[in-house]
Design a protein around this motif. Structure first.
Motif, PDB file in Angstrom:
ATOM      1  N   GLY A  47       0.801  -1.211   0.000  1.00 54.14           N
ATOM      2  CA  GLY A  47       0.000   0.000   0.000  1.00 54.14           C
ATOM      3  C   GLY A  47       0.833   1.260   0.000  1.00 54.14           C
ATOM      4  N   MET A  48       0.447   2.201   0.857  1.00 49.27           N
ATOM      5  CA  MET A  48       1.124   3.492   0.913  1.00 49.27           C
ATOM      6  C   MET A  48       2.319   3.439   1.863  1.00 49.27           C
ATOM      7  N   LEU A  49       3.278   4.308   1.585  1.00 48.43           N
ATOM      8  CA  LEU A  49       4.435   4.508   2.442  1.00 48.43           C
ATOM      9  C   LEU A  49       4.568   5.982   2.755  1.00 48.43           C
ATOM     10  N   ASP A  50       4.865   6.298   4.011  1.00 50.87           N
ATOM     11  CA  ASP A  50       5.227   7.670   4.348  1.00 50.87           C
ATOM     12  C   ASP A  50       6.750   7.760   4.288  1.00 50.87           C
ATOM     13  N   ILE A  51       7.228   8.666   3.463  1.00 51.36           N
ATOM     14  CA  ILE A  51       8.662   8.794   3.215  1.00 51.36           C
ATOM     15  C   ILE A  51       9.202   9.936   4.071  1.00 51.36           C
ATOM     16  N   HIS A  52      10.112   9.598   4.976  1.00 46.77           N
ATOM     17  CA  HIS A  52      10.478  10.488   6.076  1.00 46.77           C
ATOM     18  C   HIS A  52      11.592  11.456   5.696  1.00 46.77           C
ATOM     19  N   ASP A  53      11.525  12.641   6.285  1.00 42.88           N
ATOM     20  CA  ASP A  53      12.505  13.676   5.957  1.00 42.88           C
ATOM     21  C   ASP A  53      13.874  13.408   6.564  1.00 42.88           C
ATOM     22  N   GLY A  54      13.978  12.421   7.471  1.00 43.26           N
ATOM     23  CA  GLY A  54      15.271  12.126   8.081  1.00 43.26           C
ATOM     24  C   GLY A  54      16.030  10.988   7.443  1.00 43.26           C
ATOM     25  N   LEU A  66       0.809  11.834  -2.594  1.00 42.57           N
ATOM     26  CA  LEU A  66      -0.650  11.932  -2.500  1.00 42.57           C
ATOM     27  C   LEU A  66      -0.985  13.004  -1.461  1.00 42.57           C
ATOM     28  N   GLU A  67      -1.479  14.112  -1.923  1.00 47.74           N
ATOM     29  CA  GLU A  67      -1.745  15.237  -1.021  1.00 47.74           C
ATOM     30  C   GLU A  67      -2.846  14.875  -0.025  1.00 47.74           C
ATOM     31  N   GLY A  68      -2.670  15.347   1.211  1.00 46.71           N
ATOM     32  CA  GLY A  68      -3.669  15.162   2.246  1.00 46.71           C
ATOM     33  C   GLY A  68      -3.593  13.869   3.013  1.00 46.71           C
ATOM     34  N   ARG A  69      -2.724  12.950   2.581  1.00 51.71           N
ATOM     35  CA  ARG A  69      -2.714  11.629   3.206  1.00 51.71           C
ATOM     36  C   ARG A  69      -1.907  11.565   4.495  1.00 51.71           C
ATOM     37  N   GLN A  70      -1.272  12.662   4.908  1.00 45.92           N
ATOM     38  CA  GLN A  70      -0.589  12.659   6.201  1.00 45.92           C
ATOM     39  C   GLN A  70      -1.559  12.867   7.360  1.00 45.92           C
ATOM     40  N   ALA A  71      -2.823  13.094   7.057  1.00 50.32           N
ATOM     41  CA  ALA A  71      -3.830  13.184   8.121  1.00 50.32           C
ATOM     42  C   ALA A  71      -3.906  11.850   8.866  1.00 50.32           C
ATOM     43  N   SER A  72      -4.203  11.907  10.160  1.00 51.08           N
ATOM     44  CA  SER A  72      -4.328  10.678  10.938  1.00 51.08           C
ATOM     45  C   SER A  72      -5.374  10.866  12.025  1.00 51.08           C
ATOM     46  N   ARG A  73      -5.959   9.757  12.429  1.00 54.48           N
ATOM     47  CA  ARG A  73      -6.952   9.793  13.500  1.00 54.48           C
ATOM     48  C   ARG A  73      -6.930   8.477  14.258  1.00 54.48           C
ATOM     49  N   ALA A  74      -7.187   8.585  15.564  1.00 56.79           N
ATOM     50  CA  ALA A  74      -7.316   7.421  16.429  1.00 56.79           C
ATOM     51  C   ALA A  74      -8.762   7.304  16.862  1.00 56.79           C
ATOM     52  N   LEU A  75      -9.324   6.097  16.728  1.00 54.28           N
ATOM     53  CA  LEU A  75     -10.694   5.846  17.119  1.00 54.28           C
ATOM     54  C   LEU A  75     -10.738   4.847  18.257  1.00 54.28           C
ATOM     55  N   ALA A  76     -11.741   4.985  19.098  1.00 53.49           N
ATOM     56  CA  ALA A  76     -12.033   3.966  20.093  1.00 53.49           C
ATOM     57  C   ALA A  76     -12.748   2.803  19.405  1.00 53.49           C
ATOM     58  N   GLY A 133       6.500  16.233   7.564  1.00 49.26           N
ATOM     59  CA  GLY A 133       7.741  15.722   6.997  1.00 49.26           C
ATOM     60  C   GLY A 133       7.667  14.294   6.527  1.00 49.26           C
ATOM     61  N   ARG A 134       6.426  13.772   6.357  1.00 49.34           N
ATOM     62  CA  ARG A 134       6.295  12.370   5.976  1.00 49.34           C
ATOM     63  C   ARG A 134       5.249  12.202   4.880  1.00 49.34           C
ATOM     64  N   PRO A 135       5.479  12.761   3.705  1.00 50.29           N
ATOM     65  CA  PRO A 135       4.493  12.631   2.628  1.00 50.29           C
ATOM     66  C   PRO A 135       4.284  11.181   2.218  1.00 50.29           C
ATOM     67  N   GLU A 136       3.064  10.892   1.785  1.00 53.31           N
ATOM     68  CA  GLU A 136       2.667   9.527   1.447  1.00 53.31           C
ATOM     69  C   GLU A 136       2.713   9.305  -0.068  1.00 53.31           C
ATOM     70  N   VAL A 137       3.209   8.123  -0.432  1.00 55.51           N
ATOM     71  CA  VAL A 137       3.213   7.700  -1.834  1.00 55.51           C
ATOM     72  C   VAL A 137       2.799   6.238  -1.896  1.00 55.51           C
ATOM     73  N   MET A 138       2.391   5.792  -3.063  1.00 57.22           N
ATOM     74  CA  MET A 138       2.110   4.379  -3.257  1.00 57.22           C
ATOM     75  C   MET A 138       3.426   3.626  -3.446  1.00 57.22           C
ATOM     76  N   ARG A 139       3.577   2.546  -2.704  1.00 54.94           N
ATOM     77  CA  ARG A 139       4.832   1.787  -2.752  1.00 54.94           C
ATOM     78  C   ARG A 139       5.155   1.322  -4.170  1.00 54.94           C
ATOM     79  N   GLY A 140       4.154   0.811  -4.881  1.00 55.07           N
ATOM     80  CA  GLY A 140       4.392   0.324  -6.229  1.00 55.07           C
ATOM     81  C   GLY A 140       4.873   1.414  -7.161  1.00 55.07           C
TER      82      GLY A 140
END
Length: 373
Positions: free
Chosen positions: A44-51, A71-81, A97-104
Protein backbone atom coordinates in the motif's frame (compact mmCIF):
# COMPACT_ATOMS: atom_id res chain seq x y z
CA UNK A 1 36.09 1.77 -8.78
CA UNK A 2 35.58 -1.01 -11.30
CA UNK A 3 34.35 -3.83 -9.02
CA UNK A 4 30.96 -4.98 -10.27
CA UNK A 5 28.39 -4.99 -7.46
CA UNK A 6 25.99 -7.94 -7.26
CA UNK A 7 22.78 -7.00 -5.45
CA UNK A 8 20.25 -9.64 -4.41
CA UNK A 9 16.75 -8.18 -4.14
CA UNK A 10 14.93 -5.53 -6.18
CA UNK A 11 13.09 -3.95 -3.30
CA UNK A 12 13.36 -0.27 -2.49
CA UNK A 13 16.72 -0.62 -0.75
CA UNK A 14 18.41 -2.66 -3.44
CA UNK A 15 17.10 -0.38 -6.19
CA UNK A 16 18.21 2.77 -4.35
CA UNK A 17 21.69 1.30 -4.04
CA UNK A 18 21.72 0.42 -7.76
CA UNK A 19 20.63 3.94 -8.67
CA UNK A 20 23.27 5.65 -6.50
CA UNK A 21 25.95 3.35 -7.91
CA UNK A 22 24.79 4.15 -11.44
CA UNK A 23 25.06 7.87 -10.73
CA UNK A 24 28.67 7.31 -9.62
CA UNK A 25 29.55 5.19 -12.63
CA UNK A 26 29.83 1.96 -10.62
CA UNK A 27 28.43 -1.09 -12.46
CA UNK A 28 25.82 -3.19 -10.68
CA UNK A 29 23.37 -5.99 -11.39
CA UNK A 30 20.26 -6.65 -9.32
CA UNK A 31 18.99 -10.23 -9.14
CA UNK A 32 15.30 -10.52 -8.22
CA UNK A 33 13.30 -13.68 -7.54
CA UNK A 34 10.04 -12.28 -8.93
CA UNK A 35 9.37 -13.00 -12.58
CA UNK A 36 8.74 -9.35 -13.48
CA UNK A 37 8.05 -5.95 -11.99
CA UNK A 38 4.32 -6.70 -12.21
CA UNK A 39 4.50 -10.23 -10.76
CA UNK A 40 2.74 -9.25 -7.52
CA UNK A 41 1.15 -6.27 -5.81
CA UNK A 42 3.71 -4.07 -4.09
CA UNK A 43 1.77 -3.18 -0.95
CA UNK A 44 0.00 0.00 0.00
CA UNK A 45 1.12 3.49 0.91
CA UNK A 46 4.44 4.51 2.44
CA UNK A 47 5.23 7.67 4.35
CA UNK A 48 8.66 8.79 3.22
CA UNK A 49 10.48 10.49 6.08
CA UNK A 50 12.50 13.68 5.96
CA UNK A 51 15.27 12.13 8.08
CA UNK A 52 16.10 9.06 5.99
CA UNK A 53 13.87 8.15 3.03
CA UNK A 54 13.87 11.62 1.49
CA UNK A 55 17.66 12.13 1.82
CA UNK A 56 18.13 8.74 0.18
CA UNK A 57 16.04 9.80 -2.79
CA UNK A 58 17.95 13.07 -3.03
CA UNK A 59 21.19 11.10 -3.05
CA UNK A 60 19.71 9.06 -5.89
CA UNK A 61 18.91 12.25 -7.81
CA UNK A 62 15.18 11.50 -7.73
CA UNK A 63 13.76 14.13 -5.38
CA UNK A 64 11.72 15.89 -8.07
CA UNK A 65 10.32 12.63 -9.44
CA UNK A 66 9.39 11.58 -5.90
CA UNK A 67 7.46 14.80 -5.30
CA UNK A 68 5.37 14.00 -8.34
CA UNK A 69 4.18 10.79 -6.64
CA UNK A 70 3.04 12.38 -3.37
CA UNK A 71 -0.65 11.93 -2.50
CA UNK A 72 -1.74 15.24 -1.02
CA UNK A 73 -3.67 15.16 2.25
CA UNK A 74 -2.71 11.63 3.21
CA UNK A 75 -0.59 12.66 6.20
CA UNK A 76 -3.83 13.18 8.12
CA UNK A 77 -4.33 10.68 10.94
CA UNK A 78 -6.95 9.79 13.50
CA UNK A 79 -7.32 7.42 16.43
CA UNK A 80 -10.69 5.85 17.12
CA UNK A 81 -12.03 3.97 20.09
CA UNK A 82 -13.50 0.52 19.41
CA UNK A 83 -16.97 2.11 19.43
CA UNK A 84 -15.90 4.41 16.59
CA UNK A 85 -15.63 7.63 18.58
CA UNK A 86 -12.68 9.89 17.77
CA UNK A 87 -9.93 9.97 20.40
CA UNK A 88 -7.32 11.95 18.47
CA UNK A 89 -7.16 13.67 15.10
CA UNK A 90 -4.51 15.54 13.15
CA UNK A 91 -5.01 17.07 9.72
CA UNK A 92 -2.59 17.42 6.85
CA UNK A 93 -1.72 21.07 6.31
CA UNK A 94 1.03 20.27 3.81
CA UNK A 95 3.89 21.03 6.19
CA UNK A 96 4.47 17.53 7.59
CA UNK A 97 7.74 15.72 7.00
CA UNK A 98 6.29 12.37 5.98
CA UNK A 99 4.49 12.63 2.63
CA UNK A 100 2.67 9.53 1.45
CA UNK A 101 3.21 7.70 -1.83
CA UNK A 102 2.11 4.38 -3.26
CA UNK A 103 4.83 1.79 -2.75
CA UNK A 104 4.39 0.32 -6.23
CA UNK A 105 4.77 3.74 -7.87
CA UNK A 106 7.91 4.45 -5.86
CA UNK A 107 9.42 1.14 -6.92
CA UNK A 108 8.51 1.81 -10.55
CA UNK A 109 10.21 5.22 -10.33
CA UNK A 110 13.41 3.57 -9.13
CA UNK A 111 13.24 0.85 -11.78
CA UNK A 112 12.74 3.41 -14.54
CA UNK A 113 15.81 5.32 -13.34
CA UNK A 114 18.12 2.37 -14.04
CA UNK A 115 19.66 1.34 -17.36
CA UNK A 116 17.87 -1.46 -19.17
CA UNK A 117 19.07 -4.86 -18.06
CA UNK A 118 20.22 -3.78 -14.60
CA UNK A 119 17.55 -5.95 -12.97
CA UNK A 120 17.55 -9.65 -13.83
CA UNK A 121 14.08 -11.05 -13.13
CA UNK A 122 13.26 -14.64 -12.18
CA UNK A 123 16.58 -15.07 -10.36
CA UNK A 124 15.60 -16.76 -7.11
CA UNK A 125 18.64 -17.42 -4.95
CA UNK A 126 19.03 -21.01 -3.83
CA UNK A 127 22.28 -20.56 -1.91
CA UNK A 128 25.37 -18.40 -1.57
CA UNK A 129 28.81 -19.64 -0.59
CA UNK A 130 32.25 -18.15 -0.02
CA UNK A 131 35.06 -18.93 -2.46
CA UNK A 132 37.86 -17.13 -0.58
CA UNK A 133 39.62 -13.81 -1.16
CA UNK A 134 36.34 -11.91 -0.77
CA UNK A 135 34.67 -13.74 -3.65
CA UNK A 136 31.28 -15.45 -3.41
CA UNK A 137 29.20 -17.68 -5.63
CA UNK A 138 25.44 -17.13 -5.80
CA UNK A 139 23.46 -20.10 -7.09
CA UNK A 140 19.97 -19.60 -8.51
CA UNK A 141 16.99 -21.92 -8.62
CA UNK A 142 17.17 -22.07 -12.42
CA UNK A 143 20.53 -23.83 -12.21
CA UNK A 144 22.68 -20.81 -13.11
CA UNK A 145 25.15 -19.04 -10.86
CA UNK A 146 27.34 -15.95 -10.67
CA UNK A 147 30.65 -15.28 -8.97
CA UNK A 148 31.17 -11.82 -7.50
CA UNK A 149 33.76 -9.85 -5.57
CA UNK A 150 31.09 -7.69 -3.93
CA UNK A 151 27.77 -9.19 -2.85
CA UNK A 152 24.98 -7.18 -1.21
CA UNK A 153 22.02 -8.92 0.42
CA UNK A 154 18.99 -6.67 -0.05
CA UNK A 155 16.71 -9.70 0.00
CA UNK A 156 14.56 -9.02 3.02
CA UNK A 157 13.56 -10.88 6.15
CA UNK A 158 14.40 -14.36 4.86
CA UNK A 159 17.67 -13.35 3.24
CA UNK A 160 19.73 -16.05 1.54
CA UNK A 161 22.79 -13.84 1.83
CA UNK A 162 22.60 -13.24 5.60
CA UNK A 163 24.00 -16.70 6.57
CA UNK A 164 27.34 -15.66 5.04
CA UNK A 165 27.59 -13.12 7.85
CA UNK A 166 25.34 -14.15 10.73
CA UNK A 167 23.53 -17.11 12.29
CA UNK A 168 20.63 -14.86 13.31
CA UNK A 169 17.18 -15.85 12.03
CA UNK A 170 13.87 -13.99 12.22
CA UNK A 171 11.68 -14.78 15.23
CA UNK A 172 7.90 -14.41 15.43
CA UNK A 173 6.92 -11.49 17.67
CA UNK A 174 3.66 -13.10 18.78
CA UNK A 175 1.42 -10.97 16.56
CA UNK A 176 0.22 -11.11 12.97
CA UNK A 177 -1.46 -8.64 10.63
CA UNK A 178 -4.24 -9.64 8.27
CA UNK A 179 -4.29 -7.38 5.22
CA UNK A 180 -7.55 -6.49 3.45
CA UNK A 181 -8.83 -3.84 1.02
CA UNK A 182 -12.17 -2.12 0.45
CA UNK A 183 -12.47 -0.75 -3.07
CA UNK A 184 -14.35 2.37 -4.21
CA UNK A 185 -15.08 2.87 -0.54
CA UNK A 186 -16.77 6.27 -0.68
CA UNK A 187 -19.50 4.76 -2.84
CA UNK A 188 -19.60 1.14 -1.72
CA UNK A 189 -18.59 1.46 1.95
CA UNK A 190 -19.42 5.06 2.94
CA UNK A 191 -19.60 4.54 6.71
CA UNK A 192 -16.17 2.91 6.79
CA UNK A 193 -14.75 5.53 4.43
CA UNK A 194 -15.96 8.25 6.80
CA UNK A 195 -14.44 6.45 9.79
CA UNK A 196 -11.05 6.12 8.12
CA UNK A 197 -11.01 9.77 7.07
CA UNK A 198 -8.57 11.37 4.66
CA UNK A 199 -5.37 9.60 5.68
CA UNK A 200 -4.54 6.97 8.29
CA UNK A 201 -6.84 5.56 10.97
CA UNK A 202 -6.01 3.33 13.89
CA UNK A 203 -8.33 1.78 16.43
CA UNK A 204 -6.25 0.12 19.13
CA UNK A 205 -6.83 -2.07 22.14
CA UNK A 206 -4.46 -4.28 24.14
CA UNK A 207 -3.25 -7.05 21.85
CA UNK A 208 -5.35 -6.08 18.85
CA UNK A 209 -6.09 -3.29 16.39
CA UNK A 210 -7.85 -2.34 13.19
CA UNK A 211 -5.69 0.04 11.15
CA UNK A 212 -6.34 1.47 7.69
CA UNK A 213 -5.26 4.17 5.30
CA UNK A 214 -6.86 5.81 2.32
CA UNK A 215 -5.06 5.14 -0.94
CA UNK A 216 -5.61 6.57 -4.41
CA UNK A 217 -8.83 5.69 -6.20
CA UNK A 218 -10.92 5.45 -3.02
CA UNK A 219 -9.27 2.24 -1.79
CA UNK A 220 -9.09 1.61 1.96
CA UNK A 221 -6.14 -0.61 2.79
CA UNK A 222 -6.44 -2.26 6.20
CA UNK A 223 -4.14 -4.16 8.53
CA UNK A 224 -5.97 -6.06 11.25
CA UNK A 225 -3.57 -6.84 14.10
CA UNK A 226 -4.03 -9.63 16.63
CA UNK A 227 -1.69 -11.13 19.21
CA UNK A 228 -2.00 -14.89 18.81
CA UNK A 229 0.40 -17.80 18.18
CA UNK A 230 1.14 -18.66 14.59
CA UNK A 231 -0.71 -21.93 15.06
CA UNK A 232 -3.92 -20.07 15.88
CA UNK A 233 -3.87 -18.26 12.54
CA UNK A 234 -2.94 -21.45 10.72
CA UNK A 235 -5.96 -23.20 12.22
CA UNK A 236 -8.84 -20.77 11.69
CA UNK A 237 -9.25 -21.25 7.96
CA UNK A 238 -7.94 -18.05 6.40
CA UNK A 239 -8.37 -16.90 3.68
CA UNK A 240 -11.73 -18.66 3.59
CA UNK A 241 -15.04 -17.29 4.87
CA UNK A 242 -14.83 -19.32 8.08
CA UNK A 243 -11.45 -17.81 8.86
CA UNK A 244 -12.71 -14.28 8.20
CA UNK A 245 -15.69 -14.89 10.50
CA UNK A 246 -13.41 -16.29 13.21
CA UNK A 247 -11.12 -13.27 12.97
CA UNK A 248 -14.07 -10.90 13.14
CA UNK A 249 -15.28 -12.54 16.37
CA UNK A 250 -12.09 -11.32 18.04
CA UNK A 251 -13.50 -7.81 17.52
CA UNK A 252 -17.02 -8.50 18.75
CA UNK A 253 -18.64 -5.32 20.05
CA UNK A 254 -16.50 -3.02 17.92
CA UNK A 255 -18.24 -0.49 15.68
CA UNK A 256 -19.57 -2.08 12.48
CA UNK A 257 -17.88 0.57 10.34
CA UNK A 258 -14.58 -0.74 11.73
CA UNK A 259 -15.26 -4.45 11.58
CA UNK A 260 -16.42 -3.97 7.98
CA UNK A 261 -12.71 -3.74 7.17
CA UNK A 262 -12.66 -7.45 8.03
CA UNK A 263 -16.07 -8.72 7.00
CA UNK A 264 -16.76 -6.65 3.87
CA UNK A 265 -13.34 -6.76 2.23
CA UNK A 266 -13.26 -6.81 -1.56
CA UNK A 267 -9.97 -8.70 -1.64
CA UNK A 268 -8.97 -12.00 -0.09
CA UNK A 269 -7.34 -11.54 3.32
CA UNK A 270 -3.57 -11.95 3.38
CA UNK A 271 -1.86 -13.15 6.55
CA UNK A 272 1.29 -11.19 7.47
CA UNK A 273 3.06 -12.75 10.48
CA UNK A 274 5.43 -10.27 12.13
CA UNK A 275 9.04 -11.24 12.70
CA UNK A 276 12.13 -9.56 14.05
CA UNK A 277 15.88 -10.01 14.21
CA UNK A 278 17.76 -9.30 17.45
CA UNK A 279 17.56 -5.56 18.16
CA UNK A 280 21.35 -5.14 18.14
CA UNK A 281 21.97 -7.47 15.20
CA UNK A 282 25.51 -7.12 13.87
CA UNK A 283 28.30 -9.26 12.46
CA UNK A 284 32.04 -9.33 12.12
CA UNK A 285 33.42 -7.91 8.88
CA UNK A 286 33.48 -10.60 6.18
CA UNK A 287 35.31 -9.58 3.01
CA UNK A 288 33.22 -8.97 -0.08
CA UNK A 289 29.70 -9.11 1.38
CA UNK A 290 27.25 -6.97 3.37
CA UNK A 291 23.50 -6.49 3.99
CA UNK A 292 20.95 -3.71 3.92
CA UNK A 293 17.31 -3.19 4.88
CA UNK A 294 15.35 -6.02 6.50
CA UNK A 295 18.13 -8.45 5.72
CA UNK A 296 20.27 -6.46 8.18
CA UNK A 297 17.80 -5.12 10.77
CA UNK A 298 14.32 -6.66 10.53
CA UNK A 299 12.01 -5.15 13.15
CA UNK A 300 8.28 -4.86 13.94
CA UNK A 301 6.41 -2.40 11.69
CA UNK A 302 7.14 1.19 12.72
CA UNK A 303 6.96 3.14 9.47
CA UNK A 304 10.75 3.06 9.22
CA UNK A 305 11.44 -0.19 7.35
CA UNK A 306 11.30 1.06 3.75
CA UNK A 307 12.88 4.38 4.72
CA UNK A 308 15.78 2.65 6.43
CA UNK A 309 16.29 0.29 3.49
CA UNK A 310 16.54 3.20 1.05
CA UNK A 311 18.85 5.09 3.40
CA UNK A 312 21.06 2.01 3.80
CA UNK A 313 21.23 1.71 0.01
CA UNK A 314 22.15 5.35 -0.44
CA UNK A 315 24.78 5.23 2.33
CA UNK A 316 26.34 2.05 0.96
CA UNK A 317 26.47 3.55 -2.52
CA UNK A 318 28.09 6.70 -1.17
CA UNK A 319 30.66 4.69 0.81
CA UNK A 320 31.65 2.67 -2.27
CA UNK A 321 31.99 5.85 -4.30
CA UNK A 322 34.09 7.49 -1.57
CA UNK A 323 36.56 4.57 -1.44
CA UNK A 324 37.39 3.78 -5.07
CA UNK A 325 39.46 0.62 -5.36
CA UNK A 326 39.07 -0.27 -1.67
CA UNK A 327 35.90 -2.30 -1.15
CA UNK A 328 36.80 -3.29 2.39
CA UNK A 329 37.31 0.29 3.52
CA UNK A 330 33.92 1.15 2.02
CA UNK A 331 32.13 -1.75 3.70
CA UNK A 332 33.83 -1.04 7.03
CA UNK A 333 32.71 2.59 6.92
CA UNK A 334 29.18 1.62 5.89
CA UNK A 335 28.73 -1.00 8.63
CA UNK A 336 30.23 1.30 11.29
CA UNK A 337 27.17 3.53 10.87
CA UNK A 338 24.69 0.80 9.89
CA UNK A 339 24.86 -1.08 13.19
CA UNK A 340 24.04 1.75 15.63
CA UNK A 341 21.44 3.16 13.21
CA UNK A 342 19.64 -0.17 12.99
CA UNK A 343 19.86 -0.79 16.75
CA UNK A 344 18.38 2.62 17.56
CA UNK A 345 15.50 2.18 15.13
CA UNK A 346 14.82 -1.34 16.38
CA UNK A 347 14.58 -0.05 19.95
CA UNK A 348 12.17 2.67 18.80
CA UNK A 349 10.09 0.10 16.90
CA UNK A 350 9.84 -2.07 20.02
CA UNK A 351 8.67 0.90 22.09
CA UNK A 352 6.09 1.84 19.44
CA UNK A 353 4.85 -1.75 19.32
CA UNK A 354 4.28 -1.63 23.09
CA UNK A 355 2.48 1.72 22.87
CA UNK A 356 0.20 0.45 20.12
CA UNK A 357 -0.59 -3.03 21.39
CA UNK A 358 0.44 -3.15 25.05
CA UNK A 359 -1.76 -3.13 28.13
CA UNK A 360 -2.15 0.67 28.05
CA UNK A 361 -3.25 0.88 24.39
CA UNK A 362 -4.27 3.24 22.94
CA UNK A 363 -3.63 5.85 25.63
CA UNK A 364 0.16 5.80 25.64
CA UNK A 365 0.35 6.26 21.89
CA UNK A 366 -2.19 9.08 21.90
CA UNK A 367 -0.28 10.88 24.64
CA UNK A 368 2.90 10.53 22.59
CA UNK A 369 1.23 11.88 19.43
CA UNK A 370 -0.42 14.74 21.26
CA UNK A 371 2.95 15.70 22.75
CA UNK A 372 4.47 15.95 19.25
CA UNK A 373 1.93 18.48 17.99
Amino acid sequence: MTTHVTIVGAGLGGLTLARVLHDHGIPATVHEAEASAEARAQGGMLDIHDGNGQPALRAAGLAEEFRGLVLEGRQASRALAPDGSVLYEEGDDGTGGRPEVMRGELRRMLLDSLPAGTVRWGRKVRAARPLGDGRHEVAFADGTSVVTSLLVGADGAWSRVRPLLSDAAPEYVGMSFVETCLLDADTRHPATAKAVGDGAMFALAPGKAIQAHRESGGTLHAYVALRRPREWFDGIGLPGAAGVARLAREFAGWAPELTALITDADTAPVLRPLHTLPAAHRWERVPGVTLLGDAAHLMPPSGEGANLAMYDGAELGAALAAHPGDVEAALTAYERDLFPRGAAEAADASRLHTLMFGDDAPHGLIEMLAGQQ
